[in-house]
Design an enzyme around this catalytic site. Structure first.
Site, mmCIF file in Angstrom:
data_model
loop_
_atom_site.group_PDB
_atom_site.id
_atom_site.type_symbol
_atom_site.label_atom_id
_atom_site.label_comp_id
_atom_site.label_asym_id
_atom_site.label_seq_id
_atom_site.Cartn_x
_atom_site.Cartn_y
_atom_site.Cartn_z
ATOM 1 N N ASP A 1 85.939 45.424 52.050
ATOM 2 C CA ASP A 1 86.238 44.968 50.517
ATOM 3 C C ASP A 1 87.632 45.543 49.991
ATOM 4 O O ASP A 1 88.324 45.682 50.842
ATOM 5 C CB ASP A 1 84.683 45.888 49.732
ATOM 6 C CG ASP A 1 84.268 44.854 48.555
ATOM 7 O OD1 ASP A 1 85.256 44.965 47.626
ATOM 8 O OD2 ASP A 1 83.228 44.465 48.651
ATOM 9 N N HIS B 1 85.320 47.473 43.371
ATOM 10 C CA HIS B 1 84.390 46.467 43.792
ATOM 11 C C HIS B 1 83.676 46.901 44.930
ATOM 12 O O HIS B 1 82.141 46.785 44.712
ATOM 13 C CB HIS B 1 85.157 45.302 43.945
ATOM 14 C CG HIS B 1 84.331 43.932 44.322
ATOM 15 N ND1 HIS B 1 84.171 43.905 45.419
ATOM 16 C CD2 HIS B 1 83.754 43.009 43.542
ATOM 17 C CE1 HIS B 1 83.252 42.573 45.630
ATOM 18 N NE2 HIS B 1 83.163 42.313 44.396
ATOM 19 N N SER C 1 78.615 38.551 45.055
ATOM 20 C CA SER C 1 79.030 39.849 45.611
ATOM 21 C C SER C 1 77.963 40.924 45.716
ATOM 22 O O SER C 1 78.001 41.603 46.585
ATOM 23 C CB SER C 1 80.162 40.607 44.758
ATOM 24 O OG SER C 1 81.360 40.156 45.074
#
Length: 554
Positions: free
Chosen positions: A190, A230, A408
């Site tokens: 990520d 994220h 996601s």
């Protein structure tokens, strides 16, 4: 880099510095140099512990995967020759037989004359000056205790608002049976994991030695606990263990955290970072890769992709994902958030044929409008399956519960479910597990390019497993209420047309259907509400083969 996440909550973005922008003058650009061969290398397939960990070899042995020359490191003599020529070597790739180097245009012209250089690709990223790292396979010692005590199984209240996203797949049922990913290692690729080392819901990763490796492939350092949040959000949907606040779908698993993305820009180097992280995950013994990243377009002057490139064999990252799957790892990726945009289609590496590409649905199981569509450019059905990705609960970098949209989230929720499932069925290969998850989907009878095989559930996994293991030839819904009657058929029954009859207890035919092209999971056209309560026989005939199943209508 494209983070496959749409936040409802507020996010902070870092400004793009001049150093982070793609450069065009060629001075010190990064290139991917492909070597011509691996001849005369000191490495040998007969001595695999020199470049693979015991866990990596165990994974291959368990799945009957033989070592190939692709597993061998690049020839160190070639790397030494590059250094002697004044070239800075950043990384080397076993799978691509290549090296990531920093060099000028003039140096590149000289390199092209070397006999062991096959070709090159410019990656268009300015480097960040850090210490050099050559061989990833030996950078981190993977501490391997006899897989740690399992955490207490949470009750329904323990999941708090995140219960439904786990329950939709039956992950909570897996947990109740004692399967929450223990002994399975998930590598998360990520854009950063800020505060994961400080937040209480992740404390068990450190206290119980569940965090097996970290590396930042953007900055070439071990610390991944910064940059874009994220990754923290993604990780929480799998790894969080904070009863009363949030429980992830594989809270008992081991984790490796790899930063491959620079959220400030989009360049081909990020695909190569992904490749390097996947090779690291392989060599260190990971079982599952989760990646909520997708690639289609890049910042100039990097080369963007077209839909025609989404064929599973063209992009760097899709080739890397298939190579990762070939080592026995289950690769779970997010499908993309372009479903309601001009692009519309899945992004790489979701187009790879050996990955589990995950689309998004809402809490009612309806496809989210933003979830990217299939097929791949070569016609394969995508996404493979779907999970909840709209109004999903996750933890932000401050440790608070937040809500957001994106494949996601659907991807890691599914990855955690798969890891927990693999704990229960450790004899399955990665591709057998992928097939089992597909066949257990709500849309397995008629997979399409909207939701693929649909929403898999633990209950359906247990139903179709005897079919895949050859224990039975067919199964049918039992008991039947008012829902569709589903007939599950083994592989050998899917090769030709079948005839289906439903008889009542007196032997009277109440339904007949000829299925020209049987699916793995066939919804019969009879109307359950028209059936009287009682016992029924379902007779299935294909050629000279006949079998009879019983079900009860309640």
């Amino acid at each position: 880099m494209r983070l496959l996440l749409l936040f409802i909550c507020l996010l902070l973005y870092l400004p793009v510095s001049a150093q982070d922008a793609g450069n065009t003058d060629g001075e010190g650009q990064k290139r991917l140099l492909y070597f011509a061969d691996k001849h005369n290398s000191p490495y040998s397939l007969s001595k695999p512990l020199e470049f693979l960990s015991p866990k990596a070899l165990e994974r291959r042995k368990r799945q009957n995967i033989s070592l190939t020359t692709r597993d061998l490191p690049v020839n160190p003599a070639y790397v030494a020759a590059l250094k002697d020529a004044g070239i800075k070597v950043w990384y080397t790739s076993r799978w691509f037989n290549a090296a990531v180097v920093q060099c000028s245009d003039e140096q590149l012209q000289q390199l092209e004359t070397l006999p062991f250089i096959k070709r090159y690709r410019t990656l268009n990223r300015l480097p960040i000056q850090t210490e050099e790292l050559h061989t990833l396979a030996t950078q981190h010692a993977v501490v391997d205790k006899s897989d740690e005590n399992s955490l207490p199984v949470p009750d329904r209240e323990g999941y708090n608002l995140a219960f439904h996203q786990a329950d939709m797949l039956g992950a909570d049922e897996l947990h109740a049976q004692g399967f929450a990913g223990s002994g399975i290692t998930i590598a998360v690729l990520d854009a950063g994991f800020p505060n994961v080392d400080k937040l209480q819901p992740f404390s068990h990763l450190f206290e119980d030695n569940r965090l097996k490796a970290t590396f930042d492939f953007v900055l070439k350092q071990e610390n991944v606990f910064g940059a874009d949040s994220h990754g923290t959000a993604v990780l929480s949907t799998m790894a969080a263990y904070a009863p009363g606040l949030m429980i992830g779908t594989a809270y008992d698993a081991n984790y490796m955290l790899f930063r491959t993305e620079d959220a400030a820009s989009e360049h081909n180097i990020e695909e190569v970072n992904w490749l390097m992280a996947a090779e690291f995950a392989d060599s260190a013994g990971a079982d599952v890769i989760n990646s909520s990243l997708g690639y289609t377009t890049f910042d100039s002057p990097s080369q963007s992709y077209s839909y025609a490139d989404m064929d599973g064999n063209t992009t760097i990252v899709s080739r890397a994902a298939d190579f990762a799957a070939a080592t026995g790892m289950l690769v779970v990726v997010s499908a993309g958030n372009e479903g309601n945009k001009a692009w519309r289609y899945i992004s790489a590496p979701a187009d790879a044929d050996s990955v589990l590409a995950v689309g998004a649905v809402d809490s009612l199981g309806v496809k989210a409008r933003f979830s990217s569509m299939g097929p791949t450019a070569d016609g394969a059905v995508k996404p493979d399956v779907v999970a909840m990705g709209q109004r999903v609960y996750f933890l932000n970098a401050s440790g608070g519960l937040a809500q957001g949209n994106g494949t996601s989230f659907a991807g890691p929720i599914m990855a955690g479910f798969a890891a927990s499932l693999w704990q229960e069925f450790p004899d399955k290969s990665n591709m057998e597990l992928l097939k089992l998850i597909r066949r257990s989907g709500s849309n397995a009878a008629t997979p399409d390019n909207s939701i693929g095989y649909g929403i898999p559930t633990y209950e359906r996994v247990l139903s179709v497993l005897p079919l895949l293991e050859g224990e039975v030839q067919a199964l049918i819904t039992n008991p039947v209420y008012q829902e569709q009657v589903i007939l599950y058929l083994a592989e050998e029954w899917l090769q030709q047309a079948v005839e289906v009859q439903v008889l009542d207890a007196t032997g009277k035919e109440v339904f007949a259907q000829r299925i020209q092209q049987p699916a793995a999971r066939q919804a019969l056209a009879l109307q359950p509400q028209a059936l009287q309560a009682g016992l029924y026989l379902c007779r299935v005939r294909s050629g000279s083969s006949v079998l009879t199943l019983r079900f009860i209508k309640l």
